[in-house]
Design an enzyme around this catalytic site. Structure first.
Site, PDB file in Angstrom:
ATOM      1  N   LYS A 165      57.074 -66.636  10.977  1.00 34.90           N
ATOM      2  CA  LYS A 165      55.632 -66.379  10.906  1.00 34.90           C
ATOM      3  C   LYS A 165      55.257 -65.068  11.593  1.00 34.90           C
ATOM      4  CE  LYS A 165      51.203 -68.609  12.061  1.00 34.90           C
ATOM      5  NZ  LYS A 165      50.591 -69.884  12.488  1.00 34.90           N
ATOM      6  N   ASP A 202      49.562 -76.695   7.693  1.00 27.13           N
ATOM      7  CA  ASP A 202      49.630 -75.887   8.920  1.00 27.13           C
ATOM      8  C   ASP A 202      51.005 -75.241   8.938  1.00 27.13           C
ATOM      9  OD1 ASP A 202      49.774 -74.800  11.452  1.00 27.13           O
ATOM     10  OD2 ASP A 202      49.770 -76.724  12.505  1.00 27.13           O
TER      11      ASP A 202
END
Length: 372
Positions: free
Chosen positions: A75, A12
């Site tokens: 991200k 993740d």
């Protein structure tokens, strides 16, 4: 798809925290601890002036570093060809910085589970092909054989279905369930309605925002304290990078504490001046009301697109550390008519689901029995 020799994991890769998980010998998806003894690693990279790169630093370590050397929320820039970080006269892409985070996860996990070769990495459902390719490239740079990229809500659904004993068990579960996955992480948000049986998954509707997450809630507190400081002293502590970073860290902790407490004192110091503000949970919810409304609007839209009304969902699954805010549960209960499920860990569910998907792919590719 080629399965290489070595361990297979799920990753993740989050905006504020990342995690890695594997199916253990008993067939359970388990998040693997890092070198610090926790299952979540800050998605933060320090590129120090001394040439040392530190991944996943503590707040204490960050507080003594030049803020200009700290890279956070990378991200949000994945796939952005115009974004880069200059370090020692080199341009570091978002893919490379993300690879540093993945490499730490990999190296830390290998200390307990052995050499890791293959991985499934998760992305938000609405990541486009460019962002997905960038994520895959990060895994490769980190030394992983990326066997798939899976959507975060799908991974969370896998973890939930496994936890319920439904996944791959038509003998025990012969019906179907319609669930909502509400994922509010540190930097991204999405909500998805999924219908699944023991062997199939179908996304009925999904939507979200790659630029909305817990970071934005924290920044509201920072701005509030800074404005109070300016009112009292005619100075803005946000003007100084070091002061801003320290204030941001204190406000981030205050946000977390307000999930458990009704009121938190927050202090700011700048140029010999200081203020201390008693921030109540009600104050915090008013300061961030428009942010929560954005997630509510998205939730209602997705339900409408999925064709499910209030009281028609079988379960509401919370994913992401920001879902601990009490107002999230209150809002969702009002919209869906359900008490949210806490059957899966908000911080670990996505990595665990990725590990489940990875194990299934490995079993198919090798012709062996899945350990699930």
């Amino acid at each position: 798809m080629e399965i290489q020799e070595g361990q297979t994991v799920g990753v993740d890769l989050g905006t504020t925290y990342s995690a890695i998980a594997q199916i253990d010998g008993e067939g359970n998806p388990v998040a693997v601890e890092n070198a610090e003894g926790t299952t979540i690693t800050p998605s933060v990279v320090i590129l120090s002036d001394e040439g040392k790169v530190i991944v996943g630093p503590t707040f204490e370590r960050m507080s003594i570093e030049n803020p200009r050397n700290i890279v956070e929320a990378i991200k949000r820039q994945m796939g952005n060809k115009d974004f880069f970080v200059v370090y020692q006269d080199k341009k570091l892409t978002p893919e490379f910085v993300s690879a540093l985070i993945i490499k730490k996860l990999k190296q830390d996990a290998e200390k307990s589970i052995g050499p890791i070769a293959n991985a499934v990495i998760t992305v938000p459902y609405y990541f486009n092909d460019v962002r997905r390719k960038a994520t895959q490239d990060s895994g490769k740079i980190a030394g992983l054989n990326v066997i798939d990229i899976i959507n975060e809500p799908t991974a969370a659904t896998l973890a939930y279905a496994w936890q319920k004993g439904h996944l791959g068990r038509p003998d025990a579960f012969d019906g179907e369930r319609t669930i909502m996955v509400y994922d509010l992480g540190g930097g991204t948000f999405d909500v998805t309605v999924v219908r699944y049986t023991a062997t199939t998954f179908k996304v009925l509707a999904t939507d979200g925002d790659v630029m909305l997450g817990g970071l934005d809630w924290s920044r509201r507190i920072v701005d509030h304290i800074a404005e109070e400081f300016h009112t009292k002293h005619q100075l803005d502590p946000r003007e100084d990078p070091e002061t801003l970073m320290q204030l941001t860290q204190e406000c981030e902790q205050a946000k977390r504490d307000l999930s458990e407490r009704a009121q938190i004192p927050i202090s700011a110091y700048y140029k010999g001046k200081n203020v201390t503000i008693a921030l109540t949970r009600g104050d915090f919810e008013r300061l961030t009301g428009d942010l929560m409304q954005r997630t509510r609007d998205t939730t209602e839209l997705v339900m409408q697109q999925a064709g499910v009304g209030k009281g028609e969902l079988d379960e509401l699954v919370l994913v992401g550390g920001s879902t601990y805010m009490p107002v999230v549960e209150t809002m969702l209960k009002d919209v869906t008519g359900l008490d949210p499920s806490r059957d899966v860990s908000p911080e670990e569910a996505v990595s665990q689901g990725a590990a489940i998907h990875a194990a299934i792919l490995e079993a198919r590719a090798t012709g062996g029995d899945s350990r699930l």
